[in-house]
Structure formats: structure tokens, C-alpha cells
Design an enzyme around this catalytic site. Sequence first.
Site, PDB file in Angstrom:
ATOM      1  N   ARG A 163     -13.128   5.720   3.605  1.00 48.96           N
ATOM      2  CA  ARG A 163     -12.593   5.930   4.952  1.00 48.96           C
ATOM      3  C   ARG A 163     -13.543   6.805   5.779  1.00 48.96           C
ATOM      4  O   ARG A 163     -13.200   7.216   6.869  1.00 48.96           O
ATOM      5  CB  ARG A 163     -11.233   6.637   4.878  1.00 48.96           C
ATOM      6  CG  ARG A 163     -10.072   5.777   4.399  1.00 48.96           C
ATOM      7  CD  ARG A 163      -8.789   6.416   4.850  1.00 48.96           C
ATOM      8  NE  ARG A 163      -7.588   5.870   4.264  1.00 48.96           N
ATOM      9  CZ  ARG A 163      -6.932   4.830   4.743  1.00 48.96           C
ATOM     10  NH1 ARG A 163      -7.411   4.167   5.772  1.00 48.96           N
ATOM     11  NH2 ARG A 163      -5.805   4.430   4.177  1.00 48.96           N
ATOM     12  N   ILE A 179      -2.074  -3.132   4.368  1.00 49.33           N
ATOM     13  CA  ILE A 179      -0.664  -3.428   4.094  1.00 49.33           C
ATOM     14  C   ILE A 179       0.191  -3.208   5.337  1.00 49.33           C
ATOM     15  O   ILE A 179       1.323  -3.645   5.402  1.00 49.33           O
ATOM     16  CB  ILE A 179      -0.113  -2.592   2.915  1.00 49.33           C
ATOM     17  CG1 ILE A 179      -0.155  -1.091   3.226  1.00 49.33           C
ATOM     18  CG2 ILE A 179      -0.836  -2.916   1.621  1.00 49.33           C
ATOM     19  CD1 ILE A 179       0.676  -0.251   2.258  1.00 49.33           C
ATOM     20  N   ASP A 180      -0.350  -2.518   6.362  1.00 45.02           N
ATOM     21  CA  ASP A 180       0.449  -2.143   7.537  1.00 45.02           C
ATOM     22  C   ASP A 180       0.694  -3.298   8.506  1.00 45.02           C
ATOM     23  O   ASP A 180       1.576  -3.195   9.365  1.00 45.02           O
ATOM     24  CB  ASP A 180      -0.233  -1.003   8.305  1.00 45.02           C
ATOM     25  CG  ASP A 180      -0.316   0.280   7.502  1.00 45.02           C
ATOM     26  OD1 ASP A 180       0.235   0.323   6.398  1.00 45.02           O
ATOM     27  OD2 ASP A 180      -0.945   1.238   7.983  1.00 45.02           O
ATOM     28  N   HIS A 231       2.047   5.770  -2.490  1.00 47.20           N
ATOM     29  CA  HIS A 231       0.853   4.919  -2.600  1.00 47.20           C
ATOM     30  C   HIS A 231       1.003   3.800  -3.621  1.00 47.20           C
ATOM     31  O   HIS A 231       0.212   2.849  -3.610  1.00 47.20           O
ATOM     32  CB  HIS A 231      -0.374   5.771  -2.922  1.00 47.20           C
ATOM     33  CG  HIS A 231      -0.841   6.562  -1.735  1.00 47.20           C
ATOM     34  ND1 HIS A 231      -0.146   7.643  -1.265  1.00 47.20           N
ATOM     35  CD2 HIS A 231      -1.896   6.390  -0.901  1.00 47.20           C
ATOM     36  CE1 HIS A 231      -0.768   8.129  -0.197  1.00 47.20           C
ATOM     37  NE2 HIS A 231      -1.824   7.383   0.041  1.00 47.20           N
TER      38      HIS A 231
HETATM   39  O1  F6P Z   1      -4.078   1.572   4.553  1.00 50.71           O
HETATM   40  C1  F6P Z   1      -2.913   1.820   5.250  1.00 50.71           C
HETATM   41  C2  F6P Z   1      -2.129   2.897   4.550  1.00 50.71           C
HETATM   42  O2  F6P Z   1      -1.745   2.488   3.258  1.00 50.71           O
HETATM   43  C3  F6P Z   1      -0.904   3.359   5.330  1.00 50.71           C
HETATM   44  O3  F6P Z   1       0.212   2.578   5.058  1.00 50.71           O
HETATM   45  C4  F6P Z   1      -0.770   4.776   4.878  1.00 50.71           C
HETATM   46  O4  F6P Z   1      -0.140   5.566   5.832  1.00 50.71           O
HETATM   47  C5  F6P Z   1      -2.194   5.210   4.695  1.00 50.71           C
HETATM   48  O5  F6P Z   1      -2.928   4.049   4.408  1.00 50.71           O
HETATM   49  C6  F6P Z   1      -2.400   6.211   3.610  1.00 50.71           C
HETATM   50  O6  F6P Z   1      -3.731   6.591   3.639  1.00 50.71           O
HETATM   51  P1  F6P Z   1      -4.440   7.343   2.449  1.00 50.71           P
HETATM   52  O7  F6P Z   1      -4.556   6.362   1.303  1.00 50.71           O
HETATM   53  O8  F6P Z   1      -5.770   7.711   3.007  1.00 50.71           O
HETATM   54  O9  F6P Z   1      -3.586   8.499   2.077  1.00 50.71           O
END
Ligand code: F6P
Length: 320
Positions: free
Chosen positions: A71, A126-127, A249
Site C-alpha cells: 500500500r 472486496i469493497d 481481516h
Molecule cells: O482492501 C479493502 C479493505 O479490505 C477494506 O475493506 C478495509 O477497510 C481495508 O482494506 C483494511 O486495510 P488494511 O488491510 O490495510 O488494514
Amino acid sequence: MKIAYVVSGGDAPGINAALFHFARHSARLGNTVLGVQGGFPGLLEEKFQSFGVSDLLPWAAMPGSILASSRVPVLAQEDAREKLADVLRRHAIDALVVFGGDGTLKHIPPLLASWGVACIGIPTTIDNDVPGSDYTLGFDSACNFALPIIDGIRATGAALGGRIFTLETLGGYSGFLALEIARAVGADAVALPEYDCDIPLICDRLRWTAENKGQALLVYTEGVKNKEALLAAIPERTGIRIRSTMLGHAQRGGTPTARDRGFAAQAALAGHNALHHGMMMGMTVVQKGEFVLHEGTLDGFEPRKPDLILYDKINRMANG
Ligand code: F6P
């Protein structure tokens, strides 16, 4: 043709299936496949891995991604962009296939095109919140992940009646997951980040349903506005404590469903054909219910919002 594969942002079930299908078409057409480990920072560090169909076959059904993602917005820096151009030139890469969300799919393809490198973008999250596509890879699997968990909640809810259950889904600031899950299971209330939530109404619905139907279920998104106030109000106003479940997650790690594997297969076929016909920028999207290879970027499309009518129906449907 030499094609490199990069995963950027949140992983989603179906990426491995897509890589498998891309590798099949590459083998058929005599392309060279290069996987990149670690997203764009990995590409800058030249973390390449070559793989073929037989390497990918055992992984095709697995969630997650055999190509690590990142990211880190490393390409925001000018020197990183120059370095990327150099890496692509030295490795004679003709095209990139990029799995990612909104930001990645807007900014990366024009950059690559300016260096003569083609790009196929696969909306992946997934969003389900990428403007310009009604569907993103992984959404269906993330919805399906919730179903057996809710079935379990309801089984215990039937045995020990009168309870109020809450289920928190992922989805960041996007309510597509929670709304689709709420509809699928017939939840009694739903709360989404995009719309204001009527806390007294939700509490009253939950109390009435728990008392008259034996159990009640609220599905909400992790990023819903006033989450703490909502969750605190339920026991205060109903007199019933909540039994809560948070998917967390784990929801990103659901088994890829037929829909996601099918989308992955369509994306690989259409993406390969587009590259072979010389397309410089293409996005594998769903528009008006049809799978389409959209030429160009996904710039200029309106932000997507969950269906307000459905949201209202779930929350306001007459009790009983
Ligand atoms: O990729 C989207 C997502 O899974 C969202 O649903 C969630 O809010 C976010 O990523 C979580 O991000 P991270 O894995 O960086 O905590």
C-alpha cells in the site's frame, strides 16, 4: 511479449485465479510472464519471479495473493517514477497487468503509456467501490464469507432466544459489502458509511424483532459514522445487551467463489486479447451487468454508492 503482473493495495480472493488464467493464455500465445513481489515498491527493487501454469495451478483456488502487495504510494515521488521507467526499459517489459483499486487504476496506466508500456487494469477490492465498474474482483467471495458465520449466529439465536446480534463487516468507508450481506440473509437493520443512520429507529426495530421474532440482527460496516454511539445506544434503548461478531481481516481471505473465478477468467482472456491487438490502456470492468474491456482509464466516472432504496427497505420494512 513480456508481461509483468503487479498487485497493489488490498488483496482480494480471485487474484491467484486470475494469475493462473493469465498464465494459461500466456503459454498459449508464447508470452513471457513475470510476477512482481511487493507491489510497486517491489517492482522498483526488481523483485521479479517467473512462473508458469503448473506453478500456479495449486494456488488458483486460494484466497490472498501469491504476489505480495503493497500500500506504499511510492510512485508519488518523481525520482521513483524515473526509476520505474528505467526498470521497465532494462527488463524490456511490454505490458503490465495491474490488480488494484481506484487510485492505482487512475494514475498508473497513463504513466506507463507515456513510456510506451501497455497496461491492463483489473479492479480488485472486496469493497466493490471502484468508479466505472459495477463489480470488483473479490467482492462476491467476501460476501459469501459472512454467510456461514451468520448461519451460526442464527442457530444459537434460535436456541437462546430474545437476543440482539451485530455483525461488523470490512468495507472501510464503503457499504457495499454490508448491504449485500444484509439483503442476502434478511438482516433486520443495516448501517452504512454513506448514509446517516437513524439510531432510535434501528434500536426500536431490533428490540421489536428480538421480542417478537426470537432474535434480531444488525449488519454494519466497520467505517460507519457514529459507530460507537450506535453500538452504545442499542443496549441503553432496548435493555438487551448486544452479542457482537466482527469479521475483520478474515473476510478478505474467503474462498474465491465461482463469480470471482469467472470474473478472473474473463479478465485474463479479454486482457490478453486487448494486449495482442495493441491496446495501450484497458480496464476489465462490469458495466450495465455486462463484462466489458473498457479502453482508457477509469477517470471521470462518478463515485459509486450502495443502493439507497434497498438500504431504506431493509431498515424501514414493516415489522412482522
Ligand atoms: O482492501 C479493502 C479493505 O479490505 C477494506 O475493506 C478495509 O477497510 C481495508 O482494506 C483494511 O486495510 P488494511 O488491510 O490495510 O488494514
